[in-house]
Design an enzyme around this catalytic site. Structure first.
Site, PDB file in Angstrom:
ATOM      1  N   GLU A 170      23.628  54.870  72.280  1.00 21.09           N
ATOM      2  CA  GLU A 170      22.722  55.147  71.173  1.00 21.09           C
ATOM      3  C   GLU A 170      23.027  54.292  69.943  1.00 21.09           C
ATOM      4  O   GLU A 170      22.136  53.710  69.346  1.00 21.09           O
ATOM      5  CB  GLU A 170      22.836  56.635  70.807  1.00 21.09           C
ATOM      6  CG  GLU A 170      21.980  57.001  69.618  1.00 21.09           C
ATOM      7  CD  GLU A 170      20.857  57.903  69.999  1.00 21.09           C
ATOM      8  OE1 GLU A 170      20.033  57.478  70.836  1.00 21.09           O
ATOM      9  OE2 GLU A 170      20.818  59.028  69.475  1.00 21.09           O
ATOM     10  N   ASP A 171      24.282  54.237  69.557  1.00 15.71           N
ATOM     11  CA  ASP A 171      24.628  53.593  68.291  1.00 15.71           C
ATOM     12  C   ASP A 171      25.075  52.150  68.422  1.00 15.71           C
ATOM     13  O   ASP A 171      25.188  51.442  67.431  1.00 15.71           O
ATOM     14  CB  ASP A 171      25.729  54.397  67.573  1.00 15.71           C
ATOM     15  CG  ASP A 171      25.237  55.784  67.190  1.00 15.71           C
ATOM     16  OD1 ASP A 171      24.003  55.942  67.094  1.00 15.71           O
ATOM     17  OD2 ASP A 171      26.063  56.683  67.015  1.00 15.71           O
TER      18      ASP A 171
END
Ligand code: MN
Length: 472
Positions: free
Chosen positions: A75-76
């Site tokens: 996600e990041d």
């Protein structure tokens, strides 16, 4: 938190975890998050590392610890799941995917709440470890919540109280539930939390000294009866649960007997009952306060014997007796199922309700919500102003609490209430969904001192005291 903390924890808990795998996962995450920082200023990698340390402390397996290190990588840091799958295997990739899915909810209000809850159930049904990683993730985020803007702080704290803590409770994870609630409490109700902190601080030193004395008396009696406890320790009640208890006891801390309880850990069930006998031989139990959760466990599987006695110097003390195995389960709940995974005994089966949940449907039914026992909602009521604004109050609150929540002037000048169009006393009890209107008298300047004994909110209490002193 760095790699050494993690490797130390793994060694201290003597977990059957391959350090090489942990290093590989750490390096992968550190590379992916390179240059990123948390809002608190720390390098980002400190976060997944802290999450992995928490899970290692809960004695979870290698897959969970590796997945925890990698949980924010897709996600990041934009690393595709296929890469994780290739390098760390299908199981790790599946857990990371599960955690990532749980993190993306964009709804608001009640919809958001239901969607969150539904997602948690889907994750639980697929693999409980996904939710365990999410809990540890949330725990670390709460620790660093100060760095976030207040609106976000409140949202995260509320979500924790409404969704995470009740599920942790349902999974029998007493420690996790307590920690999640206590960390959220000050962000939601800062004045109340400060009040509880003061109360506890005033009593803690005296309590600790007193319990040491009780412990010595008890240890001697137990030795005389041939019982060798593996541990006796005091356990301070969690703050949020203390706060809730005070709300139902007219705010009188002297009526809370388990502010600190003495916990006795013994070898087996027989020793538990024998210990209870020794306790009652020494100190007289209070009527109706002996609870046998060994014969009749709580719905989440919790087992222990509880008793409240007139102890040394006539003071009232709660004692909890349990076996080492019960203690493990009480602290770690469902997570304890992984403790034995690589041991000789094999993993015990998951509790019946979870088996049912994972076998049948993952659709969220009304009954599932009921079964969750949403403590948070149970302990709060939502009362409306005639204009439809919601005022969030502790249960058993009165129109006086409601009035002070609106404005101190409304509180000080209140003379009467109208609840659902009916004339009511200011001291009546409100319930969720009530529409409350406060009738004020502009000439009135001071509240009644009697109100101090009735109100449930810290805001009302402080405003009344202030007004009585004439410092309005
Ligand atoms: Mn995270």
């Amino acid at each position: 938190m760095n790699l050494h903390h993690l490797l130390d924890t793994i060694e201290r808990e003597s977990l059957p975890v391959d350090p090489t795998m942990v290093r590989l996962a750490y390096d992968c995450a550190a590379k992916a998050h390179a240059g990123q920082r948390r809002l608190s200023g720390e390098p980002y990698i400190a976060h997944p590392t802290a999450v992995a340390v928490t899970l290692a402390g809960m004695r979870l397996d290698e897959t969970t610890i590796v997945a925890a290190l990698l949980h924010d990588v897709p996600e990041d840091a934009g690393v595709p799941l296929s890469t994780l799958e290739r390098e760390f295997g299908t199981e790790v990739a599946r857990l990371v995917a599960g955690v990532t899915k749980l993190g993306t909810i964009k709804y608001r209000g009640v919809e958001r709440y239901l969607e969150n809850l539904r997602k948690m159930f889907v994750a639980l049904a697929s693999d409980v470890r996904v939710v365990l990683i999410k809990f540890a993730d949330r725990l670390n985020n709460l620790h660093t919540l100060n760095a976030l803007p207040p609106v976000k702080q409140k949202r995260i704290a509320r979500e924790t109280m409404e969704i995470y803590a009740p599920i942790a409770d349902r999974l029998g994870m007493g420690e996790m539930k307590g920690a999640l609630e206590d960390l959220s409490f000050p962000f939601l109700y800062p004045e109340e939390a400060a009040w509880i902190d003061r109360l506890v601080a005033e009593r803690s030193r005296d309590q600790a000294r007193y319990l040491e004395r009780v412990e010595r008396v008890l240890a001697k009696d137990l030795a005389g009866a041939g019982i060798r406890p593996s541990d006796i320790h005091g356990r301070a009640k969690h703050r949020w649960s203390l706060y809730r208890k005070l709300m139902s006891h007219e705010r009188d801390i002297d009526r809370v007997y388990d502010l600190v309880a003495l916990r006795i850990i013994v070898a087996d069930v027989a020793a538990c009952y024998a210990t209870l006998g020794v306790i009652h031989h020494r100190w007289r139990p209070l009527k109706g306060r002996i609870k046998d959760y060994i014969a009749t466990p709580k719905p989440n599987g919790y087992q222990s014997l509880h008793t409240t006695v007139f102890c040394e110097e006539g003071r009232i003390v709660e004692l909890q007796v349990r076996s080492a195995e019960m203690h493990q389960r009480a602290e770690f709940g469902i997570a304890a199922h992984w403790h034995y995974k690589h041991g000789a005994r094999g993993a015990p089966p998951p509790p019946e309700w979870l088996r049912q949940l994972t076998q049948t449907s993952t659709v969220l039914s009304q009954r599932t919500i009921e079964n969750l026992k949403l403590d948070f909602f149970k302990s709060r009521i939502f009362v409306f102003t005639p204009k439809g604004d919601v005022v969030d109050l502790p249960e058993h609150s009165t129109p006086i609490d409601f009035a002070y929540q609106i404005h101190s002037d409304v509180g000080n000048r209140a003379v009467l209430a109208r609840i659902n169009e009916q004339v009511a006393k200011l001291t009546d009890t409100l319930k969720s969904g009530d529409i409350c209107k406060i009738v004020i008298d502009k000439k009135k300047v001071r509240p009644s001192a009697e109100w101090l004994r009735i109100v449930k909110t810290q805001t009302a209490r402080e405003q009344i005291k202030r007004a009585l002193k004439g410092r309005t």
